[in-house]
Design an enzyme around this catalytic site. Structure first.
Site, PDB file in Angstrom:
ATOM      1  N   CYS A 112      18.523  40.768 -23.889  1.00 26.53           N
ATOM      2  CA  CYS A 112      19.578  41.869 -23.212  1.00 26.53           C
ATOM      3  C   CYS A 112      19.352  43.549 -23.366  1.00 26.53           C
ATOM      4  CB  CYS A 112      21.301  41.747 -23.995  1.00 26.53           C
ATOM      5  SG  CYS A 112      21.320  40.321 -23.692  1.00 26.53           S
ATOM      6  N   HIS A 251      24.624  48.257 -20.858  1.00 25.52           N
ATOM      7  CA  HIS A 251      24.114  46.315 -20.044  1.00 25.52           C
ATOM      8  C   HIS A 251      25.904  45.664 -20.331  1.00 25.52           C
ATOM      9  CE1 HIS A 251      23.225  42.107 -20.784  1.00 25.52           C
ATOM     10  NE2 HIS A 251      23.934  41.929 -22.253  1.00 25.52           N
ATOM     11  N   ASN A 281      27.425  38.337 -17.870  1.00 28.91           N
ATOM     12  CA  ASN A 281      26.150  38.431 -17.918  1.00 28.91           C
ATOM     13  C   ASN A 281      24.355  38.512 -17.951  1.00 28.91           C
ATOM     14  OD1 ASN A 281      24.367  38.977 -20.446  1.00 28.91           O
ATOM     15  ND2 ASN A 281      25.235  38.829 -21.711  1.00 28.91           N
TER      16      ASN A 281
HETATM   17  O1  UT7 Z   1      24.254  40.511 -24.563  1.00 30.40           O
HETATM   18  C1  UT7 Z   1      24.430  39.811 -25.190  1.00 30.40           C
HETATM   19  C2  UT7 Z   1      25.660  40.655 -25.891  1.00 30.40           C
HETATM   20  N1  UT7 Z   1      26.711  39.831 -26.639  1.00 30.40           N
HETATM   21  C3  UT7 Z   1      27.700  40.142 -26.256  1.00 30.40           C
HETATM   22  O2  UT7 Z   1      27.854  41.420 -26.453  1.00 30.40           O
HETATM   23  C4  UT7 Z   1      28.904  38.997 -26.069  1.00 30.40           C
HETATM   24  C5  UT7 Z   1      29.850  39.452 -27.559  1.00 30.40           C
HETATM   25  N2  UT7 Z   1      31.202  39.045 -27.583  1.00 30.40           N
HETATM   26  C6  UT7 Z   1      32.304  38.321 -26.342  1.00 30.40           C
HETATM   27  O3  UT7 Z   1      32.378  38.879 -25.515  1.00 30.40           O
HETATM   28  C7  UT7 Z   1      33.808  38.127 -27.171  1.00 30.40           C
HETATM   29  O4  UT7 Z   1      33.655  37.697 -28.754  1.00 30.40           O
HETATM   30  C8  UT7 Z   1      33.774  36.408 -26.588  1.00 30.40           C
HETATM   31  C9  UT7 Z   1      34.501  37.403 -25.048  1.00 30.40           C
HETATM   32  C10 UT7 Z   1      32.442  35.628 -26.340  1.00 30.40           C
HETATM   33  C11 UT7 Z   1      34.965  35.872 -26.219  1.00 30.40           C
HETATM   34  O5  UT7 Z   1      36.132  36.872 -27.439  1.00 30.40           O
HETATM   35  P1  UT7 Z   1      36.374  37.033 -28.618  1.00 30.40           P
HETATM   36  O6  UT7 Z   1      37.854  37.432 -28.154  1.00 30.40           O
HETATM   37  O7  UT7 Z   1      35.762  37.564 -29.841  1.00 30.40           O
HETATM   38  O8  UT7 Z   1      36.888  35.215 -28.670  1.00 30.40           O
HETATM   39  P2  UT7 Z   1      36.825  34.772 -29.813  1.00 30.40           P
HETATM   40  O9  UT7 Z   1      35.612  33.908 -29.720  1.00 30.40           O
HETATM   41  O10 UT7 Z   1      37.042  35.064 -31.014  1.00 30.40           O
HETATM   42  O11 UT7 Z   1      38.006  33.023 -29.208  1.00 30.40           O
HETATM   43  C12 UT7 Z   1      39.168  33.386 -29.808  1.00 30.40           C
HETATM   44  C13 UT7 Z   1      40.104  32.137 -29.742  1.00 30.40           C
HETATM   45  C14 UT7 Z   1      39.238  30.590 -29.882  1.00 30.40           C
HETATM   46  O12 UT7 Z   1      40.152  29.611 -30.223  1.00 30.40           O
HETATM   47  P3  UT7 Z   1      41.422  30.173 -31.233  1.00 30.40           P
HETATM   48  O13 UT7 Z   1      40.539  30.253 -32.017  1.00 30.40           O
HETATM   49  O14 UT7 Z   1      42.187  31.121 -31.404  1.00 30.40           O
HETATM   50  O15 UT7 Z   1      42.386  28.458 -30.701  1.00 30.40           O
HETATM   51  C15 UT7 Z   1      37.796  29.895 -28.438  1.00 30.40           C
HETATM   52  O16 UT7 Z   1      37.904  28.776 -29.137  1.00 30.40           O
HETATM   53  O17 UT7 Z   1      39.553  31.924 -27.523  1.00 30.40           O
HETATM   54  C16 UT7 Z   1      38.995  30.527 -27.013  1.00 30.40           C
HETATM   55  N3  UT7 Z   1      38.055  30.528 -26.566  1.00 30.40           N
HETATM   56  C17 UT7 Z   1      38.356  30.171 -25.219  1.00 30.40           C
HETATM   57  N4  UT7 Z   1      39.228  30.052 -25.093  1.00 30.40           N
HETATM   58  C18 UT7 Z   1      39.170  29.526 -23.528  1.00 30.40           C
HETATM   59  C19 UT7 Z   1      36.351  30.632 -26.763  1.00 30.40           C
HETATM   60  N5  UT7 Z   1      36.044  30.771 -25.163  1.00 30.40           N
HETATM   61  C20 UT7 Z   1      36.825  30.632 -24.685  1.00 30.40           C
HETATM   62  C21 UT7 Z   1      37.381  30.041 -22.970  1.00 30.40           C
HETATM   63  N6  UT7 Z   1      38.319  29.762 -22.649  1.00 30.40           N
HETATM   64  N7  UT7 Z   1      35.894  30.000 -22.162  1.00 30.40           N
END
Ligand code: UT7
Length: 324
Positions: A112, A251, A281
């Site tokens: 990125c 980004h 992204n």
């Molecule tokens: O460009 C390169 C750099 N990349 C980034 O900067 C990405 C950085 N990270 C993020 O943008 C975020 O961490 C995400 C959007 C990927 C995820 O958001 P989060 O608030 O960190 O969620 P999490 O990974 O802690 O997951 C929270 C919950 C989990 O369920 P449980 O374990 O709490 O039951 C996940 O399984 O959300 C669940 N989950 C989803 N639910 C519905 C993860 N993906 C999804 C989804 N739909 N697509």
């Protein structure tokens, strides 16, 4: 002497993939995607449409904006992690499509951050004698996205953006670039299979190792910290304050990351270019697409002070300050 941005261009594939469609593919919801990421839709390349095709379209538009012919180019630098082939460099295919017969061409891999890294290379080339360098960020992230993995498939999109970096005697241009990396965190975002560590095999395909894997939550925290840090470094290096900025073009990975960075820097939302709701992204393409939109919408004008900030796999993080 400075290197300045003589023209910008971008290209997005026609196909729009909405959150509603993703609801039918994996266990997710439009509400979750919008609230956790800020994304509403993203573009997806057509079958047979590859990284070089997107890049060439964006490159042509940047050349038109700069009032230059392809034959004026000395160099094409293409930032991508989704090139047409592992070999040769996709930039050579772009060079051929454009008819840039006098240009050298190579790819740059910094995920990125690729575009900002490539911008810094172009800056150095121009300062050491080249006249016109085409810098492109182009990605077909859909090709390395696991469409059965809800953790990642809702995040990415395809697109390309380009700028022409040219020599200038005036005060405007690239004021400074700042590049960082930390390979100790390489496993936070990775495509584990298909390279020399784990070459393509039936096992790679069966375990879906050819697709991007990300530890989203851990990545999120490092992203906020490093984006803030490098923005402050950039301003300090130029003796400037946050209030001096006309526009911050980050980004486009996650709206919550960007809101946290804005809060920490004390940067009002009106001074931040946000378009991830429409593109998701797009990795190395996200900043040049956003720059092109900002120029065409009149949000960047001659004299504007513009800061870029990127973060991604590697890990890498990077910034640039530009007097437009
Ligand atoms: O460009 C390169 C750099 N990349 C980034 O900067 C990405 C950085 N990270 C993020 O943008 C975020 O961490 C995400 C959007 C990927 C995820 O958001 P989060 O608030 O960190 O969620 P999490 O990974 O802690 O997951 C929270 C919950 C989990 O369920 P449980 O374990 O709490 O039951 C996940 O399984 O959300 C669940 N989950 C989803 N639910 C519905 C993860 N993906 C999804 C989804 N739909 N697509």
């Amino acid at each position: 002497m400075k290197a300045w941005i003589a023209g910008t261009g971008s290209y997005a594939p026609a196909r729009v993939l909405t959150n509603a469609e993703l609801e039918r593919m994996v266990a997710t919801s439009d509400e979750w995607i919008r609230e956790r990421t800020g994304i509403r839709e993203r573009r997806i390349a057509a079958t047979g449409e590859a990284c070089s095709d997107l890049a060439a379209q964006a490159g042509k538009r940047a050349l038109t904006a700069a009032g230059l012919a392809a034959t004026d180019l000395d160099m094409i630098l293409l930032a991508t992690c989704t090139g047409d082939y592992p070999l040769p460099a996709t930039a050579c295919l772009v060079q051929h499509q454009l008819g840039a017969t006098k240009a050298a061409a190579c790819d740059l891999s910094a995920a990125c951050c690729g575009f900002v890294y490539a911008l810094s290379v172009a800056d150095a080339y121009v300062k050491s004698g080249m006249r016109h360098v085409l810098v492109i960020g182009s990605e077909v992230m859909s090709a390395i996205t696991d469409w059965t993995d809800r953790n990642t498939c809702v995040l990415f999109g395809d697109g390309a953006g380009a700028i022409v970096v040219s020599a200038s005697d005036g005060e405007r241009g690239i004021l400074s670039t700042h590049l960082r990396s930390d390979g100790a965190l390489c496993e936070l975002i990775m495509v584990p299979g298909g390279g020399s560590r784990t070459p393509p095999s039936e096992k790679v395909l069966a375990e879906r190792l050819q697709y991007i894997k990300m530890k989203g939550n851990e990545t999120f925290k490092v992203a906020v910290r490093t984006l803030e840090e490098i923005a402050r470094t950039t301003l300090t290096a130029n003796g400037l304050r946050v209030e001096d900025l006309d526009l911050y073009v980050p980004h486009q990975a996650n709206m919550r990351i960007l809101k946290a960075v804005m809060d920490r820097l004390g940067l009002p939302i009106e001074k931040v270019l946000l378009n991830l709701d429409r593109y998701g992204n797009t990795s190395a393409a996200s900043i040049p697409i956003a720059l092109d939109e900002a120029v065409r919408e009149g949000r960047i004008k001659d004299g504007s002070l513009v800061m870029l900030g990127a973060f991604g796999a590697g890990l890498t993080w990077a910034s640039a300050l530009i007097r437009w």
